[in-house]
Scaffold this motif. Structure first.
Motif: not given
Ligand SMILES: [Fe+2]
Ligand code: FES
Length: 466
Positions: A424, A231, A225
């Motif tokens: 996250d 993202h 992540a």
């Molecule tokens: Fe992030």
């Protein structure tokens, strides 16, 4: 490699080299690896939850790779020790004298009691087992075996009773260890990454804070992540500064396609940077404005990559009403001038100093000159579906400022972290669940945006195949 990353002339198609760069190294036969990386595009889901695969990683990767076990400044006095655990093994890093550290297997040769727990100081230069009182000098030699007369002499031969050493090297202020006596040197391990890491002067940094959480997720799900910015548009609306969909350009952040990787986001201030982020990802926003705005969100949302002192400087620069192209040079000019006045020994600007890097297998760092946010993820024991996720902020302090040795604070529940990290963590938990779905068999990766993740997996397969 020193060339700038190749970007297609026609914005939206992958170039051939780009499409192929996530393929496994043809020089290493990984055909024996279960759920292996094969086509440069997909990642088999089992790699994220299968205990058999995790056992292979534990045995063949974690116990062979280099990993950092302690910070040098946290072992200031003779006798100080820090325990480090990984996949069921425990070692202790011990300060033997002013110039010497040693790392030992943390286990009593008598009946297996762990000799050290967490951190502390071995008083009187003696490591004493809390169970039956066997003792060792800090150099690992045995100094006392209580009731020796009651043992078969050959079975307690002092040469056999010395503590077992674990290989270590010190670099960037970190003590790195490996359980593998045949592993390449740390020099070889870092290779050309050293050119980008050394100018960051991590050895001058000290912890601002250090926290951890335990996540019910595979260590790779958690780490990944933080290994791509793809993202940001959806997961971090504040960081995307309101831009949605293609108005937040996924192509603005180039990645370095190897097992270790980095992108440099502060280098635009310097004329000959090798790896630069040159355009704002936000449509219609200049690079300078984007840089300062994103940093402000990171300050509020992580309390790490940017700190009060960075924000103070940003405010000064904003107040000057400069055209966008002058914002960044003005910021860095103020930044270094401030550091000089305050007695903060920042390393000189260096076009190669990275501000975002992945250090195989489990460390991601990002930040500003003199100031970094780190993520370190480890399996929780040997469990494929649980990990310990540490986050820590480091900064180069004002010269002469003393700090107490740091230890991580936690476990801190995912909902109690600053908001960017919370965002996250929420996705990590959803993903771990999803990887086990019968409807899901493999992740489909972008060789452009998710390069570092893919190359980390390739690297893991090389360890397992060995
Ligand atoms: Fe992030
Ligand atoms: S277990 Fe350590 S002295 Fe007995």
């Amino acid at each position: 490699m020193t060339a700038q990353i190749e970007r297609p002339a026609e914005a939206n198609t992958l170039t051939e080299p780009e499409a192929q760069r996530c393929l496994p190294d043809p020089g290493v036969d990984t055909s024996s690896v279960p759920f292996r990386m094969a086509d440069g595009v997909h990642i088999p889901a089992e790699r994220y939850y299968d205990q058999g695969f995790a056992d292979l990683e534990n045995e063949k990767m974690w116990l062979r790779t280099w990993q950092w076990a302690a910070r040098l400044e946290d072992l200031p006095r003779v006798g100080d020790y820090i325990e480090y655990t990984i996949v069921g093994e425990s070692v202790m890093v011990v300060r033997v004298d002013e110039d010497t550290l040693k790392v030992y297997q943390n286990v009593c040769p008598h009946r297996a009691t762990r000799l050290a727990q967490d951190c502390g100081t071995f008083g009187g230069g003696q490591i004493v087992c809390p169970f039956h009182g066997w003792r060792w000098n800090l150099d690992g030699s045995q100094s006392m075996l209580y009731g020796r007369r009651g043992f078969v002499p050959e079975s307690v031969d002092p040469a056999k009773m010395a503590l077992k050493e674990v290989r270590h090297e010190v670099r960037y202020g970190f003590v790195w260890i490996t359980f593998d006596d045949d592993a390449p040197s740390l020099d070889e391990f870092f290779g050309e990454m050293d050119e980008y890491l050394a100018p960051v002067a991590m050895e001058r940094m000290r912890f601002r804070w250090w926290k951890y959480t335990v996540l019910p997720a595979n260590w790779k799900v958690a780490l990944e992540a933080f290994m791509e910015a793809y993202h940001v548009m959806q997961a971090h609306p504040e960081l995307a500064l309101g831009a949605t969909g293609e108005a937040y350009n996924a192509d603005a952040v180039p990645y370095f396609p190897r097992g270790m990787g980095h992108v440099d986001s502060t280098a635009p201030a310097l004329p000959d940077s090798a790896f630069v982020l040159t355009e704002s990802p936000v449509e219609g926003m200049g690079f300078g404005e984007w840089f300062l705005s994103q940093n402000q969100v990171l300050f509020e949302g992580t309390d790490a990559t940017n700190t009060v002192r960075d924000e103070l400087i940003a405010d000064r620069v904003r107040g000057k009403n400069l055209p966008d192209e002058e914002l960044l040079p003005a910021f860095f000019q103020e930044y270094y001038a401030y550091a000089q006045d305050a007695g903060i020994p920042l390393p000189p600007p260096d076009p190669k100093a990275t501000s975002y890097a992945f250090l195989f297998p489990n460390l991601v760092m990002l930040g500003m000159p003199g100031n970094l946010l780190y993520y370190r993820v480890r399996p929780n024991g040997t469990d494929a579906n649980s990990c310990v996720f540490e986050v820590f902020a480091m900064q180069i302090p004002i010269t002469g400022e003393e700090q107490a040795p740091a230890r991580p604070e936690g476990p801190i529940a995912p909902e109690d972290w600053p908001f960017v990290l919370r965002q996250d963590f929420e996705n990590i938990l959803r993903q771990q669940d999803g990887y086990r779905s019968r409807a899901f068999s493999e992740a489909t990766m972008s060789p452009r945006y998710e390069t570092m993740i893919y190359t980390m997996h390739n690297e893991i397969d090389k360890y397992i195949a060995r």
